[in-house]
Write a protein that holds these residues in place. Structure first.
Motif, PDB file in Angstrom:
ATOM      1  N   VAL A  53       0.862  -1.182   0.000  1.00 33.22           N
ATOM      2  CA  VAL A  53       0.000   0.000   0.000  1.00 33.22           C
ATOM      3  C   VAL A  53       0.896   1.228   0.000  1.00 33.22           C
ATOM      4  N   VAL A  54       0.505   2.223  -0.779  1.00 32.03           N
ATOM      5  CA  VAL A  54       1.287   3.444  -0.937  1.00 32.03           C
ATOM      6  C   VAL A  54       0.454   4.609  -0.417  1.00 32.03           C
ATOM      7  N   ASN A  55       1.040   5.423   0.434  1.00 34.06           N
ATOM      8  CA  ASN A  55       0.365   6.622   0.906  1.00 34.06           C
ATOM      9  C   ASN A  55       0.226   7.569  -0.286  1.00 34.06           C
ATOM     10  N   LYS A  56      -1.009   7.907  -0.643  1.00 32.04           N
ATOM     11  CA  LYS A  56      -1.232   8.747  -1.823  1.00 32.04           C
ATOM     12  C   LYS A  56      -0.601  10.130  -1.682  1.00 32.04           C
ATOM     13  N   ALA A  57      -0.399  10.592  -0.461  1.00 33.33           N
ATOM     14  CA  ALA A  57       0.224  11.906  -0.253  1.00 33.33           C
ATOM     15  C   ALA A  57       1.685  11.912  -0.696  1.00 33.33           C
ATOM     16  N   SER A  58       2.314  10.722  -0.791  1.00 36.21           N
ATOM     17  CA  SER A  58       3.724  10.662  -1.180  1.00 36.21           C
ATOM     18  C   SER A  58       3.912  10.486  -2.688  1.00 36.21           C
ATOM     19  N   ILE A  59       2.831  10.337  -3.426  1.00 34.63           N
ATOM     20  CA  ILE A  59       2.924  10.103  -4.877  1.00 34.63           C
ATOM     21  C   ILE A  59       3.212  11.410  -5.604  1.00 34.63           C
ATOM     22  N   VAL A  60       4.235  11.359  -6.457  1.00 33.70           N
ATOM     23  CA  VAL A  60       4.614  12.501  -7.284  1.00 33.70           C
ATOM     24  C   VAL A  60       4.071  12.344  -8.699  1.00 33.70           C
TER      25      VAL A  60
END
Length: 97
Positions: free
Chosen positions: A83-90
């Protein structure tokens, strides 16, 4: 007498299955390649990747069949689920639908 135990819920059970789309996700530190599962909307129409990313009630993006690499493309990890924190997506790029 043997005691019956309930199955343990895993994170993978929380993935909404739908159309599998292979994507590339860039953060400021790593490159992630994995399968996003784009659900069908109530109307039965396939939602778009942007619909999945723009859901305000979900802070994380679930991916399966994942490869995690450094930005210089050195492979760091491979696994079934992340799972990836969407706030960290560039940046997000579709590789294969």
């Amino acid at each position: 007498m043997a005691r019956k135990t309930e199955p343990v819920m895993t994170e993978l059970e929380d993935v909404e299955l739908g159309e599998k789309t292979q994507i590339e996700v860039w953060t400021d530190r790593v490159l992630i390649v994995g399968d996003a599962h784009i659900p069908h909307s109530i109307r039965g129409v396939k939602d778009r990747l942007s619909d999945l990313l723009n859901q305000p009630e979900k802070s994380f993006l679930s991916l399966t069949n994942v490869t995690l690499s450094s930005l210089s493309k050195r492979r760091l990890w491979r696994g079934d689920f992340l799972v990836v924190n969407k706030a960290s997506i560039v940046l997000v790029k579709i590789l294969r639908e």
